[in-house]
Write a protein that holds these residues in place. Structure first.
Motif, PDB file in Angstrom:
ATOM      1  N   UNK A 171       9.395  -6.177   4.994  1.00 18.00           N
ATOM      2  CA  UNK A 171       8.295  -5.429   4.401  1.00 18.00           C
ATOM      3  C   UNK A 171       7.147  -5.445   5.412  1.00 18.00           C
ATOM      4  N   UNK A 172       6.835  -4.299   5.973  1.00 17.09           N
ATOM      5  CA  UNK A 172       5.756  -4.193   6.959  1.00 17.09           C
ATOM      6  C   UNK A 172       4.688  -3.280   6.364  1.00 17.09           C
ATOM      7  N   UNK A 173       3.444  -3.730   6.402  1.00 18.81           N
ATOM      8  CA  UNK A 173       2.429  -3.014   5.621  1.00 18.81           C
ATOM      9  C   UNK A 173       1.041  -3.197   6.233  1.00 18.81           C
ATOM     10  N   UNK A 174       0.238  -2.142   6.158  1.00 22.02           N
ATOM     11  CA  UNK A 174      -1.158  -2.231   6.581  1.00 22.02           C
ATOM     12  C   UNK A 174      -1.883  -3.239   5.691  1.00 22.02           C
ATOM     13  N   UNK A 175      -2.778  -4.036   6.257  1.00 20.54           N
ATOM     14  CA  UNK A 175      -3.390  -5.127   5.485  1.00 20.54           C
ATOM     15  C   UNK A 175      -4.084  -4.687   4.210  1.00 20.54           C
ATOM     16  N   UNK A 176      -4.703  -3.509   4.216  1.00 24.79           N
ATOM     17  CA  UNK A 176      -5.496  -3.074   3.071  1.00 24.79           C
ATOM     18  C   UNK A 176      -4.716  -2.804   1.809  1.00 24.79           C
ATOM     19  N   UNK A 177      -3.407  -2.591   1.923  1.00 26.12           N
ATOM     20  CA  UNK A 177      -2.596  -2.349   0.725  1.00 26.12           C
ATOM     21  C   UNK A 177      -1.493  -3.396   0.561  1.00 26.12           C
ATOM     22  N   UNK A 178      -1.559  -4.465   1.327  1.00 23.85           N
ATOM     23  CA  UNK A 178      -0.445  -5.428   1.351  1.00 23.85           C
ATOM     24  C   UNK A 178      -0.211  -6.081  -0.007  1.00 23.85           C
TER      25      UNK A 178
END
Length: 267
Positions: free
Chosen positions: A246-253
């Protein structure tokens, strides 16, 4: 021993070998490895040419390739090159211009250099651990998105082979839940595209319900060096032994992980 800057330069030159071959060659033979999972004569040619280049440029470093396995040097080397010669082979075979060459340099459990080239788009990505990631010389920064409803999420391929039906129930359930909450779901058919485009801010998350270290190591390093959070579906830091990616931008993690875990519990 080799300097990291030198090794990064070697990695960039290596993937350019594959870059040029993909642009100039079409597959003459397509061989089935497992259920609907194939490789081509171009995969093999790229792997052999990059293997030969790396053996000359870094003779003390081991090598493992997607198609033909490990070199004799791999067993005794502290470092290891890992190559996926064409990530997105099905796209390549069908003339869909979404495929790439992915090369990582690993020491122990850690990736220290990564390079990914997307030939049909003339995009060259690279990263060195602790030094940031770049595309065509420009530094990469992950998306600043903070709302799921404004997010583009890349979904990894559906499963093939053994237990595919059961695995795909979970993938389809997750796709449905994402479709209800995010702006768009995209399936590019190449983990390399998913991860480097996440690093570049073109997408806001990439969900791959598997973990193939050879395919993912370079893209994960490039994403992390751009500020992307890469974890397992449990919320633990992603490693080579993780079940999911799961790789995700910090703001929606936190919101995305909660969504993923809710589907996993139901499954």
């Amino acid at each position: 021993m080799y300097q990291l800057d030198h090794l990064a330069d070697v990695a960039r030159k290596a993937v350019r070998i594959g870059h040029e071959l993909i642009k100039t060659a079409r597959p003459e033979t397509v061989t089935e490895k497992t259920d609907r999972d194939t490789f081509t004569d171009v995969d093999v040619r790229i792997e052999r040419e990059i293997r030969a280049y790396l053996a000359e440029a870094t003779p003390d470093i081991g090598f493992v390739g997607e198609e033909e396995g490990r070199s004799d040097r791999a067993a005794n080397s502290a470092y290891l090159w890992g190559l996926d010669p064409i990530d997105g082979t099905a796209n390549f075979v069908h003339g869909i211009p979404l495929c790439g060459i992915s090369l990582a340099l690993v020491r122990g459990a850690h990736t220290i250099v990564g390079a990914v080239s997307l030939p049909y788009l003339e995009l060259h990505y690279s990263a060195v651990a602790g030094r940031g990631s770049f595309v065509n010389g420009k530094r990469l920064t992950a998306s600043g998105t903070t709302e799921l409803a404004k997010s583009i999420v890349a979904m990894g391929d559906y499963a093939l082979g053994e237990n595919a039906v059961e695995k795909n129930r979970q993938r389809i359930a997750l796709t449905a839940e994402l479709a209800a909450q995010v702006e768009r779901v995209r399936m590019f058919g190449s983990a390399a595209h998913d991860l480097v485009w996440l690093a570049e801010g073109r997408v806001d998350a990439a969900i791959i319900l598997s973990n193939k270290p050879l395919d993912l190591a370079a893209g994960i390093l490039i994403a992390r060096e751009a500020g992307v959070l890469v974890i397992d579906s449990t919320g633990s830091e992603h490693t080579s032994t993780s079940t999911h990616t799961i790789a995700v931008a910090p703001g929606i993690s936190s919101k995305l992980l909660a969504l993923v875990r809710s589907v996993m519990r139901m499954g």
